[in-house]
Design a protein around this motif. Structure first.
Motif, PDB file in Angstrom:
ATOM      1  N   TYR A  42       0.805  -1.222   0.000  1.00 31.39           N
ATOM      2  CA  TYR A  42       0.000   0.000   0.000  1.00 31.39           C
ATOM      3  C   TYR A  42       0.838   1.272   0.000  1.00 31.39           C
ATOM      4  O   TYR A  42       0.636   2.143  -0.842  1.00 31.39           O
ATOM      5  CB  TYR A  42      -0.935  -0.019   1.215  1.00 31.39           C
ATOM      6  CG  TYR A  42      -1.839   1.180   1.313  1.00 31.39           C
ATOM      7  CD1 TYR A  42      -2.932   1.326   0.465  1.00 31.39           C
ATOM      8  CD2 TYR A  42      -1.594   2.171   2.254  1.00 31.39           C
ATOM      9  CE1 TYR A  42      -3.767   2.436   0.557  1.00 31.39           C
ATOM     10  CE2 TYR A  42      -2.428   3.279   2.360  1.00 31.39           C
ATOM     11  CZ  TYR A  42      -3.506   3.398   1.513  1.00 31.39           C
ATOM     12  OH  TYR A  42      -4.327   4.502   1.602  1.00 31.39           O
TER      13      TYR A  42
ATOM     14  N   TYR B 171      -4.493   0.610  -4.558  1.00 30.21           N
ATOM     15  CA  TYR B 171      -5.743   0.913  -3.870  1.00 30.21           C
ATOM     16  C   TYR B 171      -5.889   2.432  -3.748  1.00 30.21           C
ATOM     17  O   TYR B 171      -4.913   3.121  -3.410  1.00 30.21           O
ATOM     18  CB  TYR B 171      -5.761   0.290  -2.470  1.00 30.21           C
ATOM     19  CG  TYR B 171      -5.685  -1.216  -2.493  1.00 30.21           C
ATOM     20  CD1 TYR B 171      -6.848  -1.989  -2.565  1.00 30.21           C
ATOM     21  CD2 TYR B 171      -4.449  -1.867  -2.446  1.00 30.21           C
ATOM     22  CE1 TYR B 171      -6.774  -3.371  -2.575  1.00 30.21           C
ATOM     23  CE2 TYR B 171      -4.368  -3.253  -2.463  1.00 30.21           C
ATOM     24  CZ  TYR B 171      -5.539  -4.000  -2.527  1.00 30.21           C
ATOM     25  OH  TYR B 171      -5.462  -5.361  -2.560  1.00 30.21           O
TER      26      TYR B 171
ATOM     27  N   GLU C  56      -9.351   2.719   3.076  1.00 25.60           N
ATOM     28  CA  GLU C  56     -10.623   2.001   3.225  1.00 25.60           C
ATOM     29  C   GLU C  56     -10.701   0.827   2.261  1.00 25.60           C
ATOM     30  O   GLU C  56     -11.138  -0.271   2.632  1.00 25.60           O
ATOM     31  CB  GLU C  56     -11.794   2.956   2.989  1.00 25.60           C
ATOM     32  CG  GLU C  56     -13.154   2.286   3.118  1.00 25.60           C
ATOM     33  CD  GLU C  56     -14.308   3.246   2.909  1.00 25.60           C
ATOM     34  OE1 GLU C  56     -15.472   2.802   2.947  1.00 25.60           O
ATOM     35  OE2 GLU C  56     -14.055   4.451   2.710  1.00 25.60           O
ATOM     36  N   GLN C  57     -10.266   1.042   1.006  1.00 22.21           N
ATOM     37  CA  GLN C  57     -10.300  -0.033   0.019  1.00 22.21           C
ATOM     38  C   GLN C  57      -9.229  -1.088   0.304  1.00 22.21           C
ATOM     39  O   GLN C  57      -9.425  -2.271   0.024  1.00 22.21           O
ATOM     40  CB  GLN C  57     -10.086   0.552  -1.380  1.00 22.21           C
ATOM     41  CG  GLN C  57     -11.183   1.497  -1.828  1.00 22.21           C
ATOM     42  CD  GLN C  57     -12.529   0.817  -1.934  1.00 22.21           C
ATOM     43  OE1 GLN C  57     -12.636  -0.270  -2.502  1.00 22.21           O
ATOM     44  NE2 GLN C  57     -13.562   1.436  -1.385  1.00 22.21           N
TER      45      GLN C  57
END
Length: 379
Positions: free
Chosen positions: A348, A354, A358-359
């Motif tokens: 990430y 993403y 949240e995703q």
């Protein structure tokens, strides 16, 4: 309720820490590429001594129900001298008989506003109702407002306005100069406007920092991220001036407490999936008991925010500081924080797979399930 992290106190623990620092030198802890993020706007960050929190702290302290007691300072000495004549005020007597009183109970002071013409907002629901009864807590709030009037609390507060401003200035300047809020926001990647922050300096608090959920306590401030932080110098004297955390410790506090608030709704949204990992709860470890963690939801919450902090240290601090932070969490029995940091760093941070945290969040749960499978899932 959130208490301070455990600190190693025994020589054996220091040896273990050194061992862990050696272990934690793998690729997962290589510093991530530094990211340029926009600093917060001038009105995004407020640093203050909140009169409501200070009021509830004084009442609880007079009742002998505030533990640990404040670290020594000139301010604590003045507060004791000023308010001791009111040690048997009805609010103080009522605090003495409340069933469950913890050092973060003064967060109820955030239900008071419009000072000095104080008004009270009674929360629709709060854990304090569950622990002490709704009628009891609301009665206590009214009595604390009465204490505000009877003790001339506002006069004491006004006398120390210059002190409060002097304590706040270096904290605000450091957080702004290091862009700690901007760095945290860059991890969560808010699609709308980033929230405003209020940091409540808590000069009579010697126990740590605490995330406050204003949406639950007082919806007038629902758009703000709020946490309180204490004066933590245990070697202070009666002439000491309260000073609040700067440096790496400040980064930990901002990122830790901010993440409690940023992820609260997200954890509620994935409550069932988080619950499926309850077999990971290390309930018998000393760190869980020290931090009053008695269920998996609380355990996961703490591991999550500590994992976020480690991931941010990898991105914005030196590799050595990142290793120290990761090892510190292992020592404290937050054994999944490092795993959470690993998956954030690998899949990430600095990437656009993403759009926002949240995703990405389900990836954390899937990673923990894969790394620590149940006996059934391996058959």
């Amino acid at each position: 309720m959130h208490s301070r992290l455990l600190n190693p106190q025994q020589a054996a623990m220091k040896t273990l820490l050194a061992f862990l620092l050696t272990l934690l030198t793998g690729n997962a802890l290589v510093a991530q590429p530094r990211t340029t993020v926009a600093p917060p706007s001038a009105d995004q960050l407020t640093v203050t001594v909140h009169p409501g929190i200070e009021l509830f702290t004084v009442v609880q302290m007079l009742a002998g129900k505030y533990h640990p007691m404040p670290n020594k300072s000139a301010y604590a000495k003045e507060a004791e001298a000023y308010f001791t004549p009111f040690a048997n005020h009805p609010a103080v007597q009522y605090a003495r008989q409340l069933k469950k009183v913890y050092p973060d109970l003064p967060e109820l002071g955030y239900c008071l506003d419009n000072f000095p013409a104080v008004r009270i907002h009674y929360p629709a629901q709060t854990d304090w109702y569950s622990m002490n009864g709704k009628d009891s807590i609301q009665t206590y709030m009214r009595l604390c407002k009465q204490f505000f009037d009877d003790s001339h609390f506002w006069a004491f507060y006004q006398q120390h306005r210059a002190d409060y401003a002097a304590w706040a200035q270096p904290v605000r300047a450091y957080i702004a100069s290091e862009n700690l809020i901007g760095k945290l926001d860059s991890l969560y990647r808010f699609r709308g406007q980033a929230p405003n922050w209020t940091i409540c300096l808590d000069p009579l608090n010697s126990w740590g920092a605490h995330a406050i959920m204003p949406k639950n306590l007082n919806p007038r401030y629902a758009d703000r991220v709020v946490y309180s932080v204490g004066f933590l110098n245990r070697e202070s004297t009666d002439t000491s001036v309260p000073a609040f955390s700067l440096g790496a410790e400040s980064a930990v506090t901002v990122w830790h407490e901010g993440s409690h608030i940023y992820t609260k709704a997200l954890q509620q949204q994935h409550k069932a999936a988080i619950g499926k990992l309850a077999y990971l709860f290390n309930r018998n470890d000393a760190g869980m008991k020290h931090n009053n963690i008695d269920d998996w939801a609380h355990c996961f919450d703490e591991n999550l925010v500590r994992g976020v902090v480690i991931a941010l240290f990898r991105q914005y601090q030196s590799p050595k500081e990142a290793r120290k932070q990761a090892a510190h969490e292992v020592i404290g029995d937050f054994q999944y924080a490092g795993d959470i940091a690993d998956v954030i760093s690998a899949r990430y941070s600095g990437q656009r797979t993403y759009p926002d945290f949240e995703q990405f969040f389900p990836e954390i749960l899937a990673y923990l399930a894969r790394k620590y499978p149940t006996a059934e899932s391996t058959n």
